[in-house]
Design a protein around this motif. Sequence first.
Motif, PDB file in Angstrom:
ATOM      1  N   GLU A   1      -0.787   4.255 -10.918  1.00  0.00           N
ATOM      2  CA  GLU A   1      -1.729   4.287 -10.715  1.00  0.00           C
ATOM      3  C   GLU A   1      -3.046   3.124 -10.018  1.00  0.00           C
ATOM      4  O   GLU A   1      -3.923   3.824  -9.600  1.00  0.00           O
ATOM      5  N   GLN A   2      -2.803   2.758  -9.870  1.00  0.00           N
ATOM      6  CA  GLN A   2      -3.377   2.073  -8.534  1.00  0.00           C
ATOM      7  C   GLN A   2      -3.110   1.774  -6.994  1.00  0.00           C
ATOM      8  O   GLN A   2      -3.938   1.547  -6.002  1.00  0.00           O
ATOM      9  N   GLY A   3      -2.223   2.973  -6.796  1.00  0.00           N
ATOM     10  CA  GLY A   3      -1.711   3.373  -6.250  1.00  0.00           C
ATOM     11  C   GLY A   3      -1.543   2.337  -4.595  1.00  0.00           C
ATOM     12  O   GLY A   3      -1.178   2.278  -3.502  1.00  0.00           O
ATOM     13  N   LEU A   4      -0.396   0.880  -5.671  1.00  0.00           N
ATOM     14  CA  LEU A   4       0.753   0.269  -5.215  1.00  0.00           C
ATOM     15  C   LEU A   4       1.541   0.560  -6.103  1.00  0.00           C
ATOM     16  O   LEU A   4       2.157   0.659  -6.971  1.00  0.00           O
ATOM     17  N   VAL A   5       2.734  -0.665  -5.129  1.00  0.00           N
ATOM     18  CA  VAL A   5       4.375  -1.481  -5.588  1.00  0.00           C
ATOM     19  C   VAL A   5       4.096  -2.476  -5.230  1.00  0.00           C
ATOM     20  O   VAL A   5       3.139  -2.901  -4.323  1.00  0.00           O
ATOM     21  N   GLN A   6       4.488  -3.320  -5.994  1.00  0.00           N
ATOM     22  CA  GLN A   6       3.897  -4.918  -6.160  1.00  0.00           C
ATOM     23  C   GLN A   6       5.304  -5.248  -6.030  1.00  0.00           C
ATOM     24  O   GLN A   6       6.317  -5.378  -7.351  1.00  0.00           O
ATOM     25  N   ILE A   7       5.864  -6.626  -5.679  1.00  0.00           N
ATOM     26  CA  ILE A   7       6.712  -7.334  -4.858  1.00  0.00           C
ATOM     27  C   ILE A   7       6.100  -8.467  -6.343  1.00  0.00           C
ATOM     28  O   ILE A   7       5.416  -9.766  -5.710  1.00  0.00           O
TER      29      ILE A   7
ATOM     30  N   GLY B   1       1.198  -1.359  -0.158  1.00  0.00           N
ATOM     31  CA  GLY B   1       0.048   0.169  -0.425  1.00  0.00           C
ATOM     32  C   GLY B   1       0.497   1.437  -0.117  1.00  0.00           C
ATOM     33  O   GLY B   1       0.916   2.309   0.647  1.00  0.00           O
ATOM     34  N   THR B   2       1.789   1.386  -1.222  1.00  0.00           N
ATOM     35  CA  THR B   2       2.477   2.910  -0.358  1.00  0.00           C
ATOM     36  C   THR B   2       2.576   3.041  -2.144  1.00  0.00           C
ATOM     37  O   THR B   2       2.483   1.918  -3.609  1.00  0.00           O
ATOM     38  N   THR B   3       2.920   4.216  -2.493  1.00  0.00           N
ATOM     39  CA  THR B   3       4.052   3.875  -4.368  1.00  0.00           C
ATOM     40  C   THR B   3       4.885   4.517  -4.633  1.00  0.00           C
ATOM     41  O   THR B   3       5.817   5.343  -5.303  1.00  0.00           O
ATOM     42  N   ASN B   4       5.698   4.487  -3.511  1.00  0.00           N
ATOM     43  CA  ASN B   4       6.732   4.634  -3.230  1.00  0.00           C
ATOM     44  C   ASN B   4       7.868   3.523  -3.917  1.00  0.00           C
ATOM     45  O   ASN B   4       8.050   2.496  -2.973  1.00  0.00           O
TER      46      ASN B   4
ATOM     47  N   PRO C   1       1.218  -1.247   4.714  1.00  0.00           N
ATOM     48  CA  PRO C   1       0.576  -2.201   4.969  1.00  0.00           C
ATOM     49  C   PRO C   1       0.805  -3.490   3.111  1.00  0.00           C
ATOM     50  O   PRO C   1       0.974  -2.229   2.478  1.00  0.00           O
ATOM     51  N   ILE C   2       0.508  -4.617   3.919  1.00  0.00           N
ATOM     52  CA  ILE C   2       0.435  -5.394   2.911  1.00  0.00           C
ATOM     53  C   ILE C   2      -1.442  -4.919   2.233  1.00  0.00           C
ATOM     54  O   ILE C   2      -2.571  -5.530   3.235  1.00  0.00           O
ATOM     55  N   VAL C   3      -1.314  -4.755   0.934  1.00  0.00           N
ATOM     56  CA  VAL C   3      -2.775  -4.726   0.505  1.00  0.00           C
ATOM     57  C   VAL C   3      -3.332  -5.885  -0.029  1.00  0.00           C
ATOM     58  O   VAL C   3      -4.480  -5.712  -0.833  1.00  0.00           O
TER      59      VAL C   3
END
Length: 298
Positions: free
Chosen positions: A222-228, A189-192, A257-259
Amino acid sequence: MVKIMECIPNISEGRRLDVVEEILAEVRQVAGVTLLDYSSNADHNRTVISLIGEPERVVEAAWRLIVKAAEKIDLDQHQGEHPRMGATDVVPFVPIRGMAMEECVDLAKGLGERVGRELLIPVYLYEKAATRPERRNLAEVRRGQYEGLKESIRTSERTPDYGPSVLGKAGAIAIGARPPLVAFNVNLGTTNLEIGKAIAKGIRGSSGGFVNIKALAIDLSEQGLVQISMNMVDTQGTPLYRALEFIKTEAAHFGVPIVGSEIVGLVPLEAMMDVATYYLGVHDFSSEQILEKRVFGF
Protein backbone atom coordinates in the motif's frame (compact mmCIF):
# COMPACT_ATOMS: atom_id res chain seq x y z
CA MET A 1 25.04 -1.44 43.04
CA VAL A 2 21.38 -1.10 42.15
CA LYS A 3 20.28 -3.77 39.72
CA ILE A 4 18.77 -2.47 36.48
CA MET A 5 16.77 -4.51 33.97
CA GLU A 6 15.15 -3.55 30.67
CA CYS A 7 11.96 -5.04 29.27
CA ILE A 8 10.77 -4.63 25.67
CA PRO A 9 7.15 -5.80 25.42
CA ASN A 10 5.61 -5.96 21.93
CA ILE A 11 1.84 -5.59 21.82
CA SER A 12 -0.37 -6.40 18.84
CA GLU A 13 -1.83 -2.92 18.43
CA GLY A 14 -0.40 -0.10 16.37
CA ARG A 15 -3.50 1.58 14.92
CA ARG A 16 -5.80 2.38 17.83
CA LEU A 17 -3.47 4.79 19.57
CA ASP A 18 -6.00 5.45 22.34
CA VAL A 19 -5.75 1.77 23.27
CA VAL A 20 -1.95 1.95 23.14
CA GLU A 21 -2.09 4.90 25.56
CA GLU A 22 -4.33 2.97 27.96
CA ILE A 23 -1.82 0.15 28.01
CA LEU A 24 1.12 2.52 28.47
CA ALA A 25 -0.71 4.16 31.38
CA GLU A 26 -0.37 0.88 33.28
CA VAL A 27 3.41 1.09 32.95
CA ARG A 28 3.53 4.76 33.94
CA GLN A 29 1.72 4.01 37.20
CA VAL A 30 4.49 1.74 38.49
CA ALA A 31 6.87 3.70 40.68
CA GLY A 32 10.54 3.13 39.93
CA VAL A 33 9.96 2.20 36.29
CA THR A 34 10.87 4.52 33.43
CA LEU A 35 9.12 4.26 30.07
CA LEU A 36 12.10 4.84 27.82
CA ASP A 37 10.46 4.64 24.41
CA TYR A 38 7.56 3.28 22.39
CA SER A 39 6.94 3.04 18.67
CA SER A 40 3.63 2.19 16.99
CA ASN A 41 3.46 0.97 13.40
CA ALA A 42 0.08 0.88 11.67
CA ASP A 43 1.17 -1.48 8.88
CA HIS A 44 2.61 -3.96 11.36
CA ASN A 45 -0.30 -3.18 13.73
CA ARG A 46 2.19 -3.48 16.53
CA THR A 47 3.78 -1.31 19.23
CA VAL A 48 7.27 -1.91 20.61
CA ILE A 49 7.74 -0.60 24.16
CA SER A 50 10.95 -0.14 26.14
CA LEU A 51 10.90 0.23 29.93
CA ILE A 52 13.63 0.04 32.53
CA GLY A 53 14.10 -0.05 36.28
CA GLU A 54 14.80 -2.32 39.22
CA PRO A 55 13.92 -5.92 38.33
CA GLU A 56 10.92 -6.44 40.63
CA ARG A 57 9.33 -3.15 39.54
CA VAL A 58 9.88 -3.96 35.86
CA VAL A 59 8.20 -7.33 36.32
CA GLU A 60 5.21 -5.62 37.96
CA ALA A 61 4.95 -3.15 35.06
CA ALA A 62 5.12 -6.00 32.55
CA TRP A 63 2.36 -7.85 34.43
CA ARG A 64 0.06 -4.82 34.39
CA LEU A 65 0.73 -4.27 30.70
CA ILE A 66 -0.13 -7.90 29.90
CA VAL A 67 -3.38 -7.69 31.88
CA LYS A 68 -4.51 -4.50 30.13
CA ALA A 69 -3.51 -5.73 26.67
CA ALA A 70 -5.50 -8.93 27.20
CA GLU A 71 -8.50 -6.79 28.12
CA LYS A 72 -8.21 -4.42 25.16
CA ILE A 73 -6.88 -6.49 22.24
CA ASP A 74 -8.87 -9.22 20.50
CA LEU A 75 -6.68 -11.38 18.26
CA ASP A 76 -9.76 -12.62 16.41
CA GLN A 77 -10.13 -9.06 15.10
CA HIS A 78 -6.44 -8.33 14.62
CA GLN A 79 -4.78 -7.93 11.23
CA GLY A 80 -1.27 -6.74 10.53
CA GLU A 81 1.83 -7.51 8.52
CA HIS A 82 4.03 -8.53 11.46
CA PRO A 83 3.85 -12.13 12.73
CA ARG A 84 2.04 -12.39 16.08
CA MET A 85 0.39 -14.92 18.36
CA GLY A 86 -0.76 -12.80 21.28
CA ALA A 87 -2.24 -9.50 22.45
CA THR A 88 1.04 -9.07 24.28
CA ASP A 89 3.12 -11.00 21.80
CA VAL A 90 6.53 -11.09 23.39
CA VAL A 91 8.10 -9.95 26.68
CA PRO A 92 11.89 -10.18 26.83
CA PHE A 93 13.93 -9.25 29.92
CA VAL A 94 17.40 -7.82 29.29
CA PRO A 95 20.08 -7.44 32.02
CA ILE A 96 21.51 -3.93 31.96
CA ARG A 97 23.48 -3.41 35.18
CA GLY A 98 24.40 -5.59 38.13
CA MET A 99 22.46 -8.61 36.87
CA ALA A 100 23.31 -12.01 35.48
CA MET A 101 21.29 -13.47 32.63
CA GLU A 102 20.21 -16.28 34.96
CA GLU A 103 18.37 -13.74 37.13
CA CYS A 104 16.41 -12.54 34.12
CA VAL A 105 15.58 -16.16 33.29
CA ASP A 106 14.20 -16.72 36.78
CA LEU A 107 12.08 -13.58 36.56
CA ALA A 108 10.77 -14.59 33.13
CA LYS A 109 9.74 -17.99 34.53
CA GLY A 110 8.05 -16.38 37.52
CA LEU A 111 6.07 -13.97 35.35
CA GLY A 112 5.20 -16.76 32.92
CA GLU A 113 3.83 -18.97 35.68
CA ARG A 114 1.67 -16.12 37.00
CA VAL A 115 0.31 -15.23 33.56
CA GLY A 116 -0.59 -18.85 32.88
CA ARG A 117 -2.16 -19.39 36.29
CA GLU A 118 -4.07 -16.13 36.83
CA LEU A 119 -4.88 -15.00 33.28
CA LEU A 120 -5.14 -18.47 31.69
CA ILE A 121 -3.01 -17.27 28.78
CA PRO A 122 -0.64 -19.90 27.32
CA VAL A 123 2.99 -18.93 27.90
CA TYR A 124 6.05 -20.08 25.95
CA LEU A 125 9.49 -19.47 27.42
CA TYR A 126 12.02 -18.49 24.76
CA GLU A 127 15.64 -17.47 24.13
CA LYS A 128 17.75 -17.93 27.29
CA ALA A 129 14.68 -19.01 29.28
CA ALA A 130 13.64 -21.71 26.80
CA THR A 131 12.84 -25.15 28.18
CA ARG A 132 13.36 -26.83 24.80
CA PRO A 133 16.19 -26.16 22.33
CA GLU A 134 13.80 -25.35 19.47
CA ARG A 135 12.08 -22.70 21.58
CA ARG A 136 15.18 -20.56 21.84
CA ASN A 137 14.18 -19.17 18.44
CA LEU A 138 11.18 -16.84 18.64
CA ALA A 139 10.23 -17.54 15.03
CA GLU A 140 9.81 -21.23 15.90
CA VAL A 141 7.75 -20.41 18.99
CA ARG A 142 5.48 -18.18 16.91
CA ARG A 143 5.22 -20.61 13.99
CA GLY A 144 1.74 -20.60 12.48
CA GLN A 145 0.89 -17.39 14.32
CA TYR A 146 -2.35 -17.04 16.29
CA GLU A 147 -4.51 -18.76 13.70
CA GLY A 148 -2.25 -21.78 13.29
CA LEU A 149 -1.57 -22.11 17.01
CA LYS A 150 -5.30 -22.51 17.70
CA GLU A 151 -5.02 -26.06 16.37
CA SER A 152 -1.38 -26.99 16.96
CA ILE A 153 -1.39 -25.97 20.64
CA ARG A 154 -3.26 -29.21 21.35
CA THR A 155 -0.26 -31.28 20.20
CA SER A 156 2.52 -32.32 22.56
CA GLU A 157 5.03 -30.44 20.42
CA ARG A 158 3.29 -27.11 21.05
CA THR A 159 2.21 -27.61 24.67
CA PRO A 160 2.88 -24.29 26.46
CA ASP A 161 5.23 -24.03 29.41
CA TYR A 162 2.50 -22.46 31.52
CA GLY A 163 -1.24 -22.01 31.14
CA PRO A 164 -3.87 -23.99 29.24
CA SER A 165 -3.47 -25.67 25.87
CA VAL A 166 -6.23 -23.57 24.40
CA LEU A 167 -6.27 -20.03 22.98
CA GLY A 168 -8.63 -17.26 23.98
CA LYS A 169 -8.89 -13.88 22.25
CA ALA A 170 -5.66 -12.75 23.95
CA GLY A 171 -3.75 -15.55 22.21
CA ALA A 172 -0.46 -16.77 23.65
CA ILE A 173 2.64 -14.96 24.84
CA ALA A 174 6.38 -15.56 24.59
CA ILE A 175 8.30 -14.54 27.72
CA GLY A 176 12.06 -14.83 27.91
CA ALA A 177 15.48 -13.38 28.59
CA ARG A 178 18.06 -12.25 26.07
CA PRO A 179 20.94 -9.86 25.45
CA PRO A 180 20.19 -6.45 23.89
CA LEU A 181 19.24 -6.44 20.20
CA VAL A 182 18.44 -3.79 17.61
CA ALA A 183 15.26 -3.88 15.52
CA PHE A 184 16.42 -2.60 12.13
CA ASN A 185 14.19 -2.37 9.06
CA VAL A 186 15.17 -1.58 5.47
CA ASN A 187 12.60 -0.57 2.85
CA LEU A 188 12.85 -1.67 -0.77
CA GLY A 189 11.36 0.36 -3.61
CA THR A 190 9.28 -2.52 -4.99
CA THR A 191 5.97 -4.26 -4.36
CA ASN A 192 7.40 -7.63 -5.39
CA LEU A 193 7.31 -9.61 -2.14
CA GLU A 194 9.24 -12.50 -3.71
CA ILE A 195 12.27 -10.22 -4.09
CA GLY A 196 12.02 -9.32 -0.43
CA LYS A 197 11.72 -12.96 0.58
CA ALA A 198 14.84 -13.84 -1.43
CA ILE A 199 16.84 -11.07 0.23
CA ALA A 200 15.56 -11.94 3.71
CA LYS A 201 16.48 -15.59 3.14
CA GLY A 202 19.97 -14.57 2.09
CA ILE A 203 20.66 -12.42 5.13
CA ARG A 204 19.14 -14.37 8.02
CA GLY A 205 21.26 -16.81 9.93
CA SER A 206 18.77 -19.68 9.98
CA SER A 207 18.94 -20.00 6.19
CA GLY A 208 22.70 -19.59 5.83
CA GLY A 209 23.21 -15.85 6.12
CA PHE A 210 24.55 -13.84 9.03
CA VAL A 211 24.37 -15.80 12.28
CA ASN A 212 23.45 -12.66 14.25
CA ILE A 213 20.49 -11.64 12.07
CA LYS A 214 16.87 -12.76 12.10
CA ALA A 215 14.95 -11.42 9.11
CA LEU A 216 11.69 -11.62 7.22
CA ALA A 217 10.10 -9.77 4.31
CA ILE A 218 6.96 -7.76 5.03
CA ASP A 219 4.45 -6.64 2.40
CA LEU A 220 3.95 -2.85 2.53
CA SER A 221 2.50 -2.69 -0.99
CA GLU A 222 0.00 0.00 0.00
CA GLN A 223 3.05 2.23 0.43
CA GLY A 224 4.68 0.80 -2.70
CA LEU A 225 7.30 -0.98 -0.57
CA VAL A 226 8.57 -4.30 0.67
CA GLN A 227 10.33 -4.19 4.03
CA ILE A 228 13.20 -6.34 5.23
CA SER A 229 12.49 -6.48 8.96
CA MET A 230 15.46 -7.58 11.05
CA ASN A 231 16.41 -8.34 14.61
CA MET A 232 20.14 -7.70 14.98
CA VAL A 233 20.92 -9.89 17.97
CA ASP A 234 24.62 -8.94 18.20
CA THR A 235 25.64 -5.64 16.60
CA GLN A 236 29.27 -6.16 17.57
CA GLY A 237 29.42 -9.45 15.69
CA THR A 238 27.35 -8.13 12.77
CA PRO A 239 27.18 -4.31 12.62
CA LEU A 240 24.18 -2.47 11.19
CA TYR A 241 26.18 -1.22 8.20
CA ARG A 242 27.09 -4.77 7.20
CA ALA A 243 23.41 -5.71 7.03
CA LEU A 244 22.58 -2.59 5.03
CA GLU A 245 25.42 -3.13 2.56
CA PHE A 246 24.37 -6.74 2.01
CA ILE A 247 20.79 -5.67 1.31
CA LYS A 248 22.00 -2.92 -1.03
CA THR A 249 24.02 -5.42 -3.05
CA GLU A 250 21.21 -7.95 -3.25
CA ALA A 251 18.61 -5.29 -4.10
CA ALA A 252 20.83 -3.95 -6.90
CA HIS A 253 20.99 -7.47 -8.32
CA PHE A 254 17.18 -7.35 -8.67
CA GLY A 255 17.24 -3.77 -9.96
CA VAL A 256 15.49 -2.51 -6.82
CA PRO A 257 16.47 0.64 -4.88
CA ILE A 258 16.76 1.10 -1.11
CA VAL A 259 14.32 3.87 -0.17
CA GLY A 260 14.92 4.19 3.56
CA SER A 261 15.48 2.39 6.82
CA GLU A 262 14.35 2.66 10.41
CA ILE A 263 15.37 1.62 13.89
CA VAL A 264 12.47 0.57 16.10
CA GLY A 265 13.00 1.32 19.76
CA LEU A 266 16.39 1.97 21.29
CA VAL A 267 19.89 1.34 19.99
CA PRO A 268 23.26 1.24 21.80
CA LEU A 269 25.55 4.20 21.15
CA GLU A 270 28.37 1.86 20.12
CA ALA A 271 26.23 0.44 17.32
CA MET A 272 25.62 3.90 15.87
CA MET A 273 29.27 4.82 16.29
CA ASP A 274 30.22 1.79 14.20
CA VAL A 275 27.90 3.01 11.43
CA ALA A 276 29.26 6.56 11.53
CA THR A 277 32.91 5.55 11.49
CA TYR A 278 32.32 3.08 8.65
CA TYR A 279 30.55 5.50 6.33
CA LEU A 280 32.75 8.49 7.24
CA GLY A 281 35.90 6.42 6.89
CA VAL A 282 37.16 7.67 10.26
CA HIS A 283 40.18 5.83 11.67
CA ASP A 284 40.85 5.13 15.36
CA PHE A 285 37.68 6.82 16.54
CA SER A 286 36.91 6.45 20.25
CA SER A 287 33.74 6.96 22.27
CA GLU A 288 35.82 9.40 24.32
CA GLN A 289 35.55 11.76 21.35
CA ILE A 290 31.78 12.01 21.84
CA LEU A 291 31.19 15.49 23.29
CA GLU A 292 28.22 14.53 25.45
CA LYS A 293 30.10 11.55 26.87
CA ARG A 294 32.93 13.78 28.03
CA VAL A 295 30.62 16.46 29.41
CA PHE A 296 27.96 14.32 31.05
CA GLY A 297 29.91 11.10 31.55
CA PHE A 298 27.26 8.77 30.09
